[in-house]
Design a protein around this motif. Structure first.
Motif, mmCIF file in Angstrom:
data_model
loop_
_atom_site.group_PDB
_atom_site.id
_atom_site.type_symbol
_atom_site.label_atom_id
_atom_site.label_comp_id
_atom_site.label_asym_id
_atom_site.label_seq_id
_atom_site.Cartn_x
_atom_site.Cartn_y
_atom_site.Cartn_z
ATOM 1 N N ASN A 113 0.807 -1.214 0.000
ATOM 2 C CA ASN A 113 0.000 0.000 0.000
ATOM 3 C C ASN A 113 0.846 1.274 0.000
ATOM 4 O O ASN A 113 0.470 2.282 -0.609
ATOM 5 C CB ASN A 113 -0.964 -0.007 1.189
ATOM 6 C CG ASN A 113 -2.020 -1.092 1.053
ATOM 7 O OD1 ASN A 113 -2.433 -1.418 -0.048
ATOM 8 N ND2 ASN A 113 -2.443 -1.664 2.170
ATOM 9 N N TRP A 114 1.989 1.220 0.666
ATOM 10 C CA TRP A 114 2.852 2.414 0.667
ATOM 11 C C TRP A 114 3.616 2.550 -0.646
ATOM 12 O O TRP A 114 3.964 3.662 -1.044
ATOM 13 C CB TRP A 114 3.779 2.406 1.879
ATOM 14 C CG TRP A 114 3.059 2.876 3.101
ATOM 15 C CD1 TRP A 114 2.269 2.143 3.937
ATOM 16 C CD2 TRP A 114 2.997 4.217 3.595
ATOM 17 N NE1 TRP A 114 1.744 2.932 4.927
ATOM 18 C CE2 TRP A 114 2.178 4.208 4.747
ATOM 19 C CE3 TRP A 114 3.566 5.423 3.199
ATOM 20 C CZ2 TRP A 114 1.909 5.352 5.489
ATOM 21 C CZ3 TRP A 114 3.300 6.575 3.931
ATOM 22 C CH2 TRP A 114 2.476 6.530 5.068
ATOM 23 N N GLN A 115 3.879 1.442 -1.319
ATOM 24 C CA GLN A 115 4.461 1.555 -2.660
ATOM 25 C C GLN A 115 3.519 2.369 -3.554
ATOM 26 O O GLN A 115 3.955 3.266 -4.291
ATOM 27 C CB GLN A 115 4.680 0.166 -3.269
ATOM 28 C CG GLN A 115 5.255 0.188 -4.687
ATOM 29 C CD GLN A 115 6.691 0.655 -4.721
ATOM 30 O OE1 GLN A 115 7.575 -0.008 -4.192
ATOM 31 N NE2 GLN A 115 6.941 1.801 -5.328
ATOM 32 N N ALA A 116 2.220 2.069 -3.473
ATOM 33 C CA ALA A 116 1.228 2.814 -4.258
ATOM 34 C C ALA A 116 1.206 4.289 -3.853
ATOM 35 O O ALA A 116 1.084 5.187 -4.713
ATOM 36 C CB ALA A 116 -0.155 2.189 -4.072
ATOM 37 N N PHE A 117 1.340 4.564 -2.554
ATOM 38 C CA PHE A 117 1.367 5.952 -2.076
ATOM 39 C C PHE A 117 2.563 6.703 -2.656
ATOM 40 O O PHE A 117 2.429 7.831 -3.152
ATOM 41 C CB PHE A 117 1.410 5.961 -0.541
ATOM 42 C CG PHE A 117 1.600 7.332 0.059
ATOM 43 C CD1 PHE A 117 0.534 8.202 0.190
ATOM 44 C CD2 PHE A 117 2.852 7.743 0.500
ATOM 45 C CE1 PHE A 117 0.707 9.462 0.749
ATOM 46 C CE2 PHE A 117 3.033 9.000 1.063
ATOM 47 C CZ PHE A 117 1.957 9.861 1.183
ATOM 48 N N PHE A 118 3.745 6.083 -2.610
ATOM 49 C CA PHE A 118 4.942 6.754 -3.131
ATOM 50 C C PHE A 118 4.882 6.929 -4.652
ATOM 51 O O PHE A 118 5.523 7.827 -5.194
ATOM 52 C CB PHE A 118 6.209 5.989 -2.727
ATOM 53 C CG PHE A 118 6.602 6.184 -1.284
ATOM 54 C CD1 PHE A 118 6.954 7.435 -0.799
ATOM 55 C CD2 PHE A 118 6.616 5.116 -0.395
ATOM 56 C CE1 PHE A 118 7.310 7.626 0.532
ATOM 57 C CE2 PHE A 118 6.972 5.286 0.938
ATOM 58 C CZ PHE A 118 7.317 6.548 1.402
ATOM 59 N N THR B 151 28.668 14.295 1.446
ATOM 60 C CA THR B 151 28.182 15.543 0.849
ATOM 61 C C THR B 151 27.057 15.297 -0.151
ATOM 62 O O THR B 151 26.393 16.231 -0.571
ATOM 63 C CB THR B 151 29.324 16.273 0.115
ATOM 64 O OG1 THR B 151 29.890 15.387 -0.861
ATOM 65 C CG2 THR B 151 30.414 16.714 1.081
ATOM 66 N N VAL B 152 26.836 14.043 -0.532
ATOM 67 C CA VAL B 152 25.834 13.711 -1.550
ATOM 68 C C VAL B 152 24.592 13.145 -0.860
ATOM 69 O O VAL B 152 24.697 12.306 0.042
ATOM 70 C CB VAL B 152 26.407 12.671 -2.553
ATOM 71 C CG1 VAL B 152 25.372 12.315 -3.618
ATOM 72 C CG2 VAL B 152 27.675 13.210 -3.207
ATOM 73 N N LYS B 153 23.411 13.585 -1.300
ATOM 74 C CA LYS B 153 22.160 13.083 -0.714
ATOM 75 C C LYS B 153 21.950 11.607 -1.046
ATOM 76 O O LYS B 153 22.330 11.133 -2.109
ATOM 77 C CB LYS B 153 20.965 13.872 -1.258
ATOM 78 C CG LYS B 153 20.795 15.260 -0.669
ATOM 79 C CD LYS B 153 19.461 15.841 -1.116
ATOM 80 C CE LYS B 153 19.335 17.316 -0.817
ATOM 81 N NZ LYS B 153 19.783 17.742 0.475
ATOM 82 N N ASP B 154 21.323 10.887 -0.103
ATOM 83 C CA ASP B 154 20.911 9.510 -0.367
ATOM 84 C C ASP B 154 19.812 9.493 -1.437
ATOM 85 O O ASP B 154 19.069 10.459 -1.602
ATOM 86 C CB ASP B 154 20.352 8.865 0.918
ATOM 87 C CG ASP B 154 21.423 8.620 1.971
ATOM 88 O OD1 ASP B 154 22.615 8.680 1.636
ATOM 89 O OD2 ASP B 154 21.042 8.359 3.128
ATOM 90 N N ILE B 155 19.709 8.343 -2.129
ATOM 91 C CA ILE B 155 18.682 8.188 -3.171
ATOM 92 C C ILE B 155 17.455 7.548 -2.532
ATOM 93 O O ILE B 155 17.295 6.318 -2.515
ATOM 94 C CB ILE B 155 19.212 7.311 -4.333
ATOM 95 C CG1 ILE B 155 20.544 7.846 -4.856
ATOM 96 C CG2 ILE B 155 18.184 7.240 -5.457
ATOM 97 C CD1 ILE B 155 21.275 6.867 -5.766
ATOM 98 N N LYS B 156 16.598 8.377 -1.952
ATOM 99 C CA LYS B 156 15.444 7.824 -1.251
ATOM 100 C C LYS B 156 14.434 8.928 -0.977
ATOM 101 O O LYS B 156 14.750 10.119 -1.043
ATOM 102 C CB LYS B 156 15.880 7.177 0.071
ATOM 103 C CG LYS B 156 16.451 8.152 1.096
ATOM 104 C CD LYS B 156 17.083 7.432 2.278
ATOM 105 C CE LYS B 156 17.606 8.416 3.314
ATOM 106 N NZ LYS B 156 18.414 7.782 4.347
ATOM 107 N N GLU B 157 13.219 8.517 -0.680
ATOM 108 C CA GLU B 157 12.179 9.385 -0.158
ATOM 109 C C GLU B 157 11.545 8.629 1.001
ATOM 110 O O GLU B 157 11.648 7.397 1.064
ATOM 111 C CB GLU B 157 11.149 9.737 -1.236
ATOM 112 C CG GLU B 157 10.489 8.541 -1.882
ATOM 113 C CD GLU B 157 9.570 8.899 -3.041
ATOM 114 O OE1 GLU B 157 9.179 10.070 -3.179
ATOM 115 O OE2 GLU B 157 9.224 7.973 -3.809
#
Length: 279
Positions: free
Chosen positions: A45-50, A81-87
């Motif tokens: 369900n959270w995959q659908a939300f994202f 110094t680089v952002k992670d690849i995520k939300e």
């Protein structure tokens, strides 16, 4: 070397689990009481939300730190110094949750929090007397009625090929809290750093529960329980086209809990949030 998997129902489960924590900073449990069906429902369900635009209706609040954190404000791990690849989305006891997702998430939060209290009792019971004497109150009581304990629903999107050079899903870091409780993800990638600096894959057997030590437990135990550096590496080949959902529960004491002569839980947390650049 592999991380041992401990059977929660074994007569010596507590001793095995705490020995693994002490030696590697991680413990892996099978046959634990958190229903796999609940975890699977949350992942789906959270995959659908994202995947939806609805997530932008829940943008995070700087004051309360709850809600949706888009990739543009994702964390930069300490020393990087680089952002992670995520939300990700932050759920607190009194925080916002989309109505159609709330029942499962609140139930998971409750079950995982109750189970975590038992694991903290194991840690305390199996610690040497001189380490136990350092705890200002029982470990399980540190998290009782805490509104700081955080459930983070993480989404690592598929690789696009346009990632910033050097960026990975989660750069090497330690957690701030006492313990982190994490159901095995729907995709591999989690690694723990060994004492020689090498990296060890954390088992991704669906149904396992992965627990690691955070900096606050290291502080409260005078270093006896080591906070472990870990990361999530980028997938390759066919796996790079897949999302990865992860569901860590970060166990935080109440703000007034004394961790050590140097810190309360609140002063420790505020210092680390400033270092991460989210305060």
């Amino acid at each position: 070397m592999q991380l041992p998997t401990v059977d929660y129902k074994a007569s010596d489960a507590a001793a095995q689990f705490v020995e693994s924590l002490r030696n590697t900073g991680f413990g892996v449990l099978k046959n634990h009481p958190i229903p796999q069906s609940l975890v699977e429902s949350i992942y789906k369900n959270w995959q659908a939300f994202f995947n939806s635009e609805q997530k932008n209706d829940f943008l995070f609040s700087k004051e309360t730190q709850d809600g949706y954190f888009p990739p543009s404000v994702s964390e930069v791990a300490k020393g990087f110094t680089v952002k992670d690849i995520k939300e990700y989305f932050h759920v607190y006891p009194n925080g916002r949750v989309p109505a159609e997702l709330e029942a499962d998430v609140r139930e998971y939060y409750r079950l995982a929090n109750e189970f975590a209290a038992e694991l903290l009792s194991w840690v305390q019971a199996e610690a040497p007397a001189d380490v136990r004497a350092k705890f200002s109150i029982d470990l399980k009581d540190m998290i009782a009625n805490s509104e700081q304990t955080l459930l983070r629903i993480l989404h690592y999107p598929p690789m696009t090929g346009d990632e910033e050079p050097g960026a990975i899903r989660a750069a090497a870091h330690g957690d701030i809290n006492l313990l982190t409780v994490l159901p095995a993800s729907n995709e591999p990638g989690l690694q723990v750093q060994k004492t020689d600096g090498g990296w060890l894959d954390v088992p991704c057997d669906f149904g396992s529960l992965i627990i690691n030590i955070g900096d606050m437990l290291q502080e409260a135990s005078g270093g006896y329980f080591p906070s472990t550096i870990h990361r999530v590496i980028n997938p390759t080949g066919k796996a790079s086209t897949k999302s990865r959902i992860s569901l860590p529960l970060f166990l935080h004491p109440r703000p007034d809990v004394v961790l050590s002569e140097r810190y309360t839980a609140d002063s420790y947390l505020q210092e680390r949030l400033r270092e991460l650049g989210v305060k």
